[in-house]
Scaffold this motif. Structure first.
Motif, PDB file in Angstrom:
ATOM      1  N   SER A  41      34.141  34.726  20.589  1.00 33.79           N
ATOM      2  CA  SER A  41      33.589  34.359  21.894  1.00 33.79           C
ATOM      3  C   SER A  41      34.489  34.842  23.016  1.00 33.79           C
ATOM      4  O   SER A  41      34.013  35.350  24.044  1.00 33.79           O
ATOM      5  N   SER A  42      35.800  34.695  22.835  1.00 38.31           N
ATOM      6  CA  SER A  42      36.753  35.148  23.860  1.00 38.31           C
ATOM      7  C   SER A  42      36.636  36.652  24.070  1.00 38.31           C
ATOM      8  O   SER A  42      36.636  37.139  25.212  1.00 38.31           O
ATOM      9  N   THR A  45      33.528  37.594  25.977  1.00 42.63           N
ATOM     10  CA  THR A  45      33.669  37.331  27.413  1.00 42.63           C
ATOM     11  C   THR A  45      34.490  38.428  28.080  1.00 42.63           C
ATOM     12  O   THR A  45      34.129  38.934  29.151  1.00 42.63           O
ATOM     13  N   ASP A  46      35.575  38.809  27.422  1.00 38.62           N
ATOM     14  CA  ASP A  46      36.478  39.813  28.009  1.00 38.62           C
ATOM     15  C   ASP A  46      35.808  41.172  28.163  1.00 38.62           C
ATOM     16  O   ASP A  46      36.077  41.904  29.120  1.00 38.62           O
ATOM     17  N   MET A  80      30.582  29.254  26.535  1.00 33.94           N
ATOM     18  CA  MET A  80      29.878  30.530  26.644  1.00 33.94           C
ATOM     19  C   MET A  80      28.562  30.417  27.407  1.00 33.94           C
ATOM     20  O   MET A  80      27.895  31.426  27.655  1.00 33.94           O
ATOM     21  N   PRO A  83      28.640  32.339  31.119  1.00 34.48           N
ATOM     22  CA  PRO A  83      28.428  33.795  31.114  1.00 34.48           C
ATOM     23  C   PRO A  83      26.979  34.173  30.787  1.00 34.48           C
ATOM     24  O   PRO A  83      26.446  35.136  31.341  1.00 34.48           O
TER      25      PRO A  83
END
Length: 523
Positions: A41-42, A45-46, A80, A83
């Motif tokens: 998930s990180s 997002t990045d 999440m 986003p």
């Protein structure tokens, strides 16, 4: 993570990739999420992959279902959701609900539900985008698909609390389809989810009527019949939920009348069984049903003819000692509503068992609700019967003192009910009750009400109306004169309320013997 990075880079080239490559990359994201949801998930997002997912949903129908599945998995992570929202994924997913492919419907529904959970702004946007029609269509077209039904019910559970959603649902046949699902539901969770949706919809009068016409109340009575003998916690929860929904449906005038059906409706037919059962929840439901049916005078007469009064008295008798307070309260409320038409009020008011029990409950210090309802029923019997026999019965049971106490209640509506009831009783048969009025110090209580600046205009008006009736007794008139009412009444002649002034002037005239008219002036 390196493999996930490669898949994300491929997706960024969305316009240049083949469908096969896109699907392979989406599968790669799903695999990564399954292996390590937090780290994946990180990274998602990045890399800012969300706008690309929106593009796939809008521009590539063959890959949209897989993209919806990815979004549904991503949205399991609370962090999440933002986003997803910022990238416009919710409204991009909505058109997928028009699909005839069950897998597409399932993943789109899950994704939308997870992103929009507890977000009322997004939920309103969904309703405005027409999602209600889609949800009802899916229930209609795929009633046997367990996963789709479950997702749809959860979606309705999230949306049904919105007024805009209720309005949209009232224009569909949602109740009909929910009844079908309720009848076929086998587990407690499914039953309670459907009932939860219906309970929210029942806040809308049009939907109440639709639900009754669709037979919701019949399905609920079947659930009660099936589960009433069980002591399992989950069964008791289902019984309570079904009972509460039946009562909610009875709160609407049109839906209530449809359920009564001149005493032939299925719920009214069940009332006697519920009142006579040993199940407190069913007894409560039966009593509340009678109380609501009794909002209509014609229904009251019909129910009395059908013998409901004796059933309520039998129920109350069961709960005299250490009984269920909520059942007592509901049964007394039902009797109070039944006592509004004069024929029923006169019959109840002359029943020694009822009157004696009422007087006992008027002393129920530990249960304020029961005490209040008992007092109100006592007052109602006098107000609506206007019968000498009822006055005698209440006096014989020593109930007059409770009506006097009720005049000083903290609830204005109870004060007024007591004042009017006592005025009527005094006008009908003052001789019978005058000693009780003296012992209860009614004259002094009335004086305090008239002197107190916090006393409302209607209470002051009714207090003076009762005072006029009391002046027909020499003993009570002497008490009035000794208590120096004249000064208080003179002050009320300049009260801000015109009705209070008019009544004060008239009462003063009677008190000064300037008029011989000492009859009760009804408000």
């Amino acid at each position: 993570m390196e493999s996930l990075n490669q898949h994300l880079e491929c997706l960024k080239l969305f316009g240049d990739e083949t469908e096969g490559q896109i699907l392979e990359s989406l599968d790669g994201i799903l695999l990564a999420l399954a292996e390590n949801k937090q780290r994946s998930s990180s990274l998602l997002t990045d890399t800012g992959i969300f706008p690309t997912l929106a593009q796939i949903l809008k521009g590539n129908p063959n890959c949209a279902v897989k993209a919806a599945q990815v979004i549904a998995e991503i949205a399991k992570n609370e962090e999440m959701k933002k986003p997803c929202i910022d990238a416009g994924l919710v409204l991009a997913l909505v058109p997928l609900l028009e699909s005839t492919d069950q897998e597409t419907l399932l993943h789109a529904g899950r994704a939308i539900g997870r992103i929009c959970y507890e977000n009322s702004d997004l939920q309103e946007q969904l309703v405005k985008a027409g999602v209600i029609t889609s949800l009802v269509r899916i229930l209609t077209d795929y009633p046997d698909s367990e996963p789709l039904v479950r997702v749809n019910l959860l979606a309705l559970c999230n949306l049904a609390n919105l007024e805009i959603a209720k309005e949209a649902l009232s224009k569909t046949k949602v109740a009909e389809h929910l009844v079908k699902q309720l009848r076929r539901a086998e587990n407690h969770q499914r039953i309670e989810t459907i009932i939860e949706v219906l309970q929210m919809l029942a806040e809308n009068d049009a939907l109440k009527v639709q639900m009754v016409e669709a037979g919701v109340h019949e399905a609920l009575s079947e659930i009660l019949l099936r589960l009433q003998g069980s002591s399992q916690a989950e069964d008791l929860c289902s019984v309570k939920a079904a009972s509460n929904l039946i009562v909610s449906l009875l709160l609407g005038d049109e839906s209530m009348q449809k359920m009564f059906a001149n005493g032939c409706g299925i719920i009214y037919q069940k009332v006697g069984t519920w009142l006579a059962s040993n199940h407190p929840q069913l007894q409560l439901t039966g009593a509340l049903a009678v109380a609501n049916f009794a909002r209509n005078d014609g229904n009251c007469v019909r129910m009395v003819q059908l013998g409901v009064v004796l059933q309520l008295l039998d129920l109350l008798e069961q709960h005299v000692d250490n009984g269920d307070v909520s059942v007592q309260h509901a049964a007394l409320s039902a009797l109070r509503n039944l006592a509004i038409p004069a024929d029923t009020a006169e019959m109840l008011g002359q029943d020694p068992l009822l009157i004696n029990r009422l007087v006992q409950w008027c002393d129920a210090q530990q249960h304020a609700g029961v005490r209040g309802e008992a007092n109100r029923l006592l007052a109602s019997l006098l107000r609506h019967s206007r019968s000498q026999e009822v006055v005698k019965a209440i006096q014989q049971a020593q109930g007059v003192k409770h009506l006097v106490s009720m005049t000083t209640s903290e609830h204005v509506i109870m004060q007024n009910e007591a004042l009017i009831a006592l005025a009527i009783a005094s006008a009908i048969n003052l001789e019978v009750i005058k000693d009780s009025l003296k012992e209860s110090r009614l004259v002094q209580s009335l004086h305090k009400l008239l002197q107190d600046e916090c006393t409302g205009p209607e209470v002051k008006y009714n207090s003076m109306g009762l005072l006029c009736s009391l002046l027909n007794s020499g003993d009570l008139k002497q008490e009035v004169e000794e208590d120096n009412f004249k000064e208080t009444l003179e002050k009320l002649c300049s009260h801000s309320n015109a009705n209070v002034v008019k009544q004060a002037v008239m009462t003063l005239q009677i008190l000064r013997d300037e008029s011989q008219n000492t009859s009760f002036v009804s408000p």
